[in-house]
Design an enzyme around this catalytic site. Structure first.
Site, PDB file in Angstrom:
ATOM      1  N   GLU A 253       0.875  -1.176   0.000  1.00  0.00           N
ATOM      2  CA  GLU A 253       0.000   0.000   0.000  1.00  0.00           C
ATOM      3  C   GLU A 253       0.905   1.217   0.000  1.00  0.00           C
ATOM      4  OE1 GLU A 253      -3.079   0.122  -0.400  1.00  0.00           O
ATOM      5  OE2 GLU A 253      -3.897  -1.825   0.173  1.00  0.00           O
ATOM      6  N   CYS A 287      -2.636   8.925   2.871  1.00  0.00           N
ATOM      7  CA  CYS A 287      -2.294   8.421   1.540  1.00  0.00           C
ATOM      8  C   CYS A 287      -3.422   8.727   0.563  1.00  0.00           C
ATOM      9  CB  CYS A 287      -2.002   6.925   1.575  1.00  0.00           C
ATOM     10  SG  CYS A 287      -3.304   5.930   2.295  1.00  0.00           S
TER      11      CYS A 287
END
Length: 495
Positions: A253, A287
């Protein structure tokens, strides 16, 4: 800032955070919170060995029983939500409501995993051979190494750990060296839950304290079946090949240069609120933070004018204080990277509103709006700070193409009341991101859906949907319940 009472309530002994060479500071005012001791190579090796031994026992525990342990852990999180949420805010600087929300996310994924523990399903597959049947089964994978980032110091671990545990795996957690205290607190709460579980083997969950070398040792160890790593694309470029070299499994990720489109038919009041939270919330350190915004030419001037006014009114300050909406950056290095990005944008001819460093304690900044004419240069790079690049567009196809032209592919959104525009954005020719939203920003994902992105974001999926499959190994099984031995594809081998 004294956190000893808080750590005591969370069950963490002083010896874990008062004796060591690694200083842990708070971005709220830059003061030292603790001193932790890193694990050396021999300790890390021992923890991996203990995780492997625990896995050999845990994998035989029925999945619904494994779910009961996760339920007990969720109960501990409920009891200590306020304290753990406060510690999250103190250690990483996000708003208190976000710290509490992060713990709620942990509770939610525990609830999800408990239900999932009774639904680890396979398939029944039609066989071409008479007297045979085929099926697909899922089995525990092995120890799971979890590398987490500072910005979500506990929630991302829980996405992995809750699923890994009900899948029959054990967990070894290497938290960010910037946020080890929350990891120690979570480990303490997990151990409390495990003590209430009659047949839980020891060492189901362990924490490794250290910097880069500690993570590298775990990444390279063949006993760790899966490495789930959250962080920068640079980190992913190193982790991925190292795990692949030993034929391990990796779940990445990584970065997200996320974009939003404000179409002519958009509800502008809703769009304004969503853009402000997505771009300035968490000081731009998610993010999934909004980093690029494409506004239709017909509404650009009025919308951007309102956006600048809203930005100017955002309260910046101590995230523990009521009414504050923008807390600090994590450290001086983050501030320097933000200033570097703004300097490059200015050199490209951008018009910049905001971006100033505020105060002399902590790393507080005014969120920046950067108006650019060309979608290139620094705009194509992710800056982990509240920097929003704003551009005009004429045609939706143009905006989608620009959105998709960056290396990252995590999250995206469009604001529109036009169903044709919305469906085009969500189609195969629309957003190329792992997450695509309509009339909400790119951040704030719920645990029910799989979380992750494409391209340089890494391709991994965590949390909901069928993300559990990453933590198990698939086995195709064929059973011959006849006395004959027909071969597949009509092959003949008579003796």
């Amino acid at each position: 800032m004294d956190i000893s009472d808080l750590m005591s309530r969370l069950g963490v002994e002083e010896r874990y955070y008062t004796r060591g060479p690694l200083s842990v500071t708070t971005p709220i005012d830059g003061s030292e919170l603790a001193q932790v001791a890193p694990d050396d190579q021999s300790v890390i090796d021992e923890k991996i060995a203990l995780a492997h031994d625990a896995f050999l026992e845990w994998r035989s525990t029925p999945a619904p029983r494994r779910g009961e342990l996760v339920r007990l852990f969720g109960d501990e999180l409920r009891k200590h939500k306020d304290d753990l949420g406060q510690l999250v805010t103190i250690e990483c600087g996000k708003l208190l409501s976000e710290g509490l929300g992060e713990v709620q996310e942990m509770i939610d994924i525990c609830d999800f995993a408990v239900g999932l523990s009774r639904q680890l399903y396979g398939l029944t597959i039609a066989s071409e051979r008479p007297g045979h049947h085929m099926r697909e089964s899922w089995h525990p994978l092995g120890p799971v190494g979890i590398i987490s980032a500072f910005n979500f110091p506990v929630a991302v671990w829980s996405w992995n750990a809750a699923l890994a545990l009900i899948c029959g795996d054990t967990c070894i957690w290497k938290p960010s060296e910037k946020t080890p205290l929350t990891a120690l607190a979570v480990q303490s709460l997990f151990e409390r839950a495990a003590s209430r579980f009659a047949d839980a083997p020891q060492h189901l969950s362990q924490v490794i304290i250290g910097e880069r070398a500690a993570g590298e040792q775990m990444v390279d160890d063949p006993r760790v079946a899966l490495i789930s790593a959250t962080g920068s694309t640079r980190m992913g470029r190193e982790v991925g090949p190292r795990v692949a070299k030993r034929f391990g499994r990796v779940l990445l990720e990584l970065g997200g240069n996320n974009a939003g489109i404000v179409a002519p038919s958009a509800d502008l009041d809703l769009s304004l609120r969503a853009v402000c939270f997505a771009a300035a919330g968490t000081a731009g350190q998610r993010c999934t933070s909004l980093r690029r915004l494409f506004v239709h030419e017909s509404i650009y001037d009025s919308f951007v004018s309102r956006l600048k006014a809203a930005y100017a009114s955002l309260p910046v300050g101590d995230p523990l204080q009521e009414g504050v909406l923008v807390g600090p950056l994590i450290d001086k290095a983050a501030l320097d990277r933000m200033h570097y990005a703004l300097d490059r944008a200015k050199a490209q001819g951008a018009a910049i509103t905001g971006g100033e460093h505020i105060g002399d304690k902590g790393w507080y900044v005014r969120p920046a709006i950067v108006e650019v004419d060309e979608h290139d240069g620094i705009v194509l790079e992710e800056t982990f700070a509240p920097v929003l690049y704003v551009m005009r567009y004429d045609e939706l196809n143009e905006a989608i193409a620009l959105q998709n032209s960056v290396p990252q592919g995590l999250s995206s959104c469009i604001f529109t009341r036009d169903v044709l525009e919305a469906e085009q954005f969500l189609s195969a020719t629309g957003s190329d991101c792992g997450i695509a939203n309509v009339n909400i920003g790119p951040s704030g994902a719920e645990i029910g859906g799989a979380f992750g992105g494409e391209k340089e974001t890494g391709g991994g999926r965590e949390s909901g949907s069928d993300a559990w499959k990453a933590y198990m190994r698939r086995q195709t099984q064929t059973v011959n319940y006849s006395t004959a031995l027909p071969l597949a594809q009509g092959v003949k081998f008579d003796i």
